[in-house]
Scaffold this motif. Sequence first.
Motif, short mmCIF file in Angstrom:
data_model
loop_
_atom_site.label_atom_id
_atom_site.label_comp_id
_atom_site.label_asym_id
_atom_site.label_seq_id
_atom_site.Cartn_x
_atom_site.Cartn_y
_atom_site.Cartn_z
N ALA A 221 66.53 67.80 -88.65
CA ALA A 221 67.35 68.67 -88.70
C ALA A 221 68.00 69.04 -87.37
O ALA A 221 68.70 70.13 -86.85
N VAL A 222 67.14 69.05 -86.02
CA VAL A 222 67.14 68.90 -84.47
C VAL A 222 69.21 69.08 -84.07
O VAL A 222 69.48 70.09 -83.22
N PRO A 223 69.45 67.92 -84.43
CA PRO A 223 71.21 67.10 -84.06
C PRO A 223 72.08 69.22 -85.37
O PRO A 223 73.03 69.51 -84.37
N LEU A 224 71.81 69.25 -86.49
CA LEU A 224 72.23 69.91 -86.80
C LEU A 224 72.36 71.65 -86.13
O LEU A 224 72.26 72.32 -86.74
N LEU A 225 70.66 71.83 -86.09
CA LEU A 225 70.52 73.72 -85.69
C LEU A 225 70.70 73.51 -84.26
O LEU A 225 70.99 74.76 -83.34
N GLY A 226 71.37 72.32 -83.21
CA GLY A 226 71.46 72.60 -81.74
C GLY A 226 70.39 71.89 -80.79
O GLY A 226 69.27 72.32 -80.65
N VAL A 227 70.40 71.37 -79.91
CA VAL A 227 69.01 70.88 -79.04
C VAL A 227 68.58 72.07 -78.19
O VAL A 227 67.23 71.80 -78.34
N ARG A 228 69.49 72.66 -78.28
CA ARG A 228 68.95 73.83 -76.77
C ARG A 228 68.33 75.71 -78.18
O ARG A 228 68.06 76.21 -77.89
N GLU A 229 68.47 75.04 -79.55
CA GLU A 229 68.43 75.89 -80.55
C GLU A 229 67.00 75.60 -81.37
O GLU A 229 66.63 76.52 -81.90
N ALA A 230 66.97 74.24 -81.50
CA ALA A 230 66.05 73.94 -81.92
C ALA A 230 64.25 74.11 -81.77
O ALA A 230 64.64 74.63 -80.72
N GLY A 231 64.20 74.52 -82.89
CA GLY A 231 62.56 74.97 -82.48
C GLY A 231 61.57 75.97 -83.55
O GLY A 231 62.57 75.87 -84.50
N ALA A 232 59.99 75.69 -84.12
CA ALA A 232 59.43 76.42 -84.96
C ALA A 232 59.54 77.54 -85.02
O ALA A 232 59.44 77.96 -84.46
N VAL A 233 58.88 77.61 -86.47
CA VAL A 233 58.08 79.15 -86.66
C VAL A 233 57.24 79.46 -86.95
O VAL A 233 56.54 78.75 -87.93
N LEU A 234 56.42 80.35 -86.22
CA LEU A 234 55.11 80.07 -86.30
C LEU A 234 54.86 81.89 -86.94
O LEU A 234 55.78 83.60 -86.79
N ARG A 235 53.57 82.23 -88.26
CA ARG A 235 53.32 83.30 -88.37
C ARG A 235 52.58 83.28 -87.33
O ARG A 235 51.41 83.13 -87.19
N ALA A 236 51.94 84.30 -86.97
CA ALA A 236 51.18 84.95 -86.17
C ALA A 236 50.67 86.60 -86.10
O ALA A 236 51.06 87.08 -87.06
N THR A 237 49.06 86.46 -85.97
CA THR A 237 48.14 88.16 -85.93
C THR A 237 48.81 88.93 -84.39
O THR A 237 47.83 88.22 -83.83
N VAL A 238 48.82 89.78 -84.47
CA VAL A 238 48.92 90.25 -83.50
C VAL A 238 46.35 90.75 -83.03
O VAL A 238 46.42 91.61 -84.19
N GLU A 239 46.78 91.03 -82.21
CA GLU A 239 44.83 90.56 -81.95
C GLU A 239 44.76 91.82 -80.85
O GLU A 239 43.93 92.32 -80.86
N ALA A 240 45.15 91.97 -79.83
CA ALA A 240 44.88 92.76 -78.30
C ALA A 240 46.15 92.96 -77.64
O ALA A 240 47.68 92.49 -77.16
N HIS A 241 46.93 94.39 -77.12
CA HIS A 241 47.55 94.44 -76.33
C HIS A 241 46.71 94.85 -74.99
O HIS A 241 46.30 95.59 -74.63
N GLY A 242 47.21 94.13 -73.42
CA GLY A 242 46.56 94.15 -72.07
C GLY A 242 47.08 95.10 -71.32
O GLY A 242 49.03 95.08 -71.85
#
Length: 366
Positions: A221-242
């Motif tokens: 899908a990289v050519p369709l999204l654009g090489v500079r815009e392509a990337g993954a989406v991750l889910r995450a949990t916030v553990e701490a703020h420094g």
Amino acid sequence: MTLSVALQHNQGAFCLDVAFDAGPGVTALFGRSGAGKTTIVNAVAGLLRPDTAHITLDGVTFNDTATFLPAHKRRVGYVFQDARLFPHLTVAQNLDYALRFGARPRGRDRIIEMLGIGDLLARRPATLSGGEKQRVALGRALLADPRLLLMDEPLAALDGPRKAEILPYLDRLKTESAVPILYVSHAVEEVARLADHMVLLTDGKVVRHGPLMDVMADPAAVPLLGVREAGAVLRATVEAHGDDGLSTLRVAAGPLQLMGVEAPVGAEIRLRVLAQDVLLSLEHPTGLSAQNILPVTILAIKSGDGPGAAIALDAAGDTLLARVTSRAVASMDLAPGKSVFAVIKATSIAQTAISGGVISGAKPAP
């Protein structure tokens, strides 16, 4: 609730021929200008009668060979690129106009609070910013009690600060409203932040569709999204703020240190990691300024027409995407099944790439 779309429509030399299903949450129609996105939403809204179509929403037929349900009977809300507010009416009067179409008035106060437009009720559209106008237009659409909400490039006319102003409200809408949304955009950043599912369109055809994380992390899908815009989406949990401004997040493959995270500790969020910001190492690196190092396994490698290659990485069940040169693939002997380390700079993920909404159906990170 499921929207099922199958339609064919000719507009001069352009032929639209698409079929897809959209479930709960936000389904993004993504493609370059002229791909057919607006034609699709106009057909769903009943503003266009396609040459051939079978469109149903939760068992209600909008279009088939014998049926064309008029737009006013579809209970579909539509937010356009330009807000299209009535200039001679106040914000309150614009909102209440929707009540003519069978809305449930008891939801009015909740919608006004959710969109943060309570202080705007006495004003007229000419005195509002672009972001404020879009929030009012969104409120008016929701007050019509729609079964489905269509949003056609709702942020395209806004500058950067106005987009940043309205995105948190769209995050909240997605979290608090049960109305499914068909969201049209050619901005990868918006789609990555808001969508649960993604339909990629090129020249009037669906070339890829499925859960957002799967489509975004697909090397093909990289050519369709654009090489500079392509990337993954991750889910995450916030553990701490420094105290130094860095926050610790937990993703499936381990901890990440990031800047600009405003969600509270314990919140489940999503973040977009650009493929061009992921470095690969054959061994666990030392002596780097970058502190985010995750063990990953190569899933697939897709070479482009130029010197670059997109690499899908298994990060303990999540999928990351890296973009490197074909020369690096050869010199590092990279191949599917090989274990490597992904390096991500804490400063590479922009604040606008971090949102408070989790992807529908996704399991929180451990």
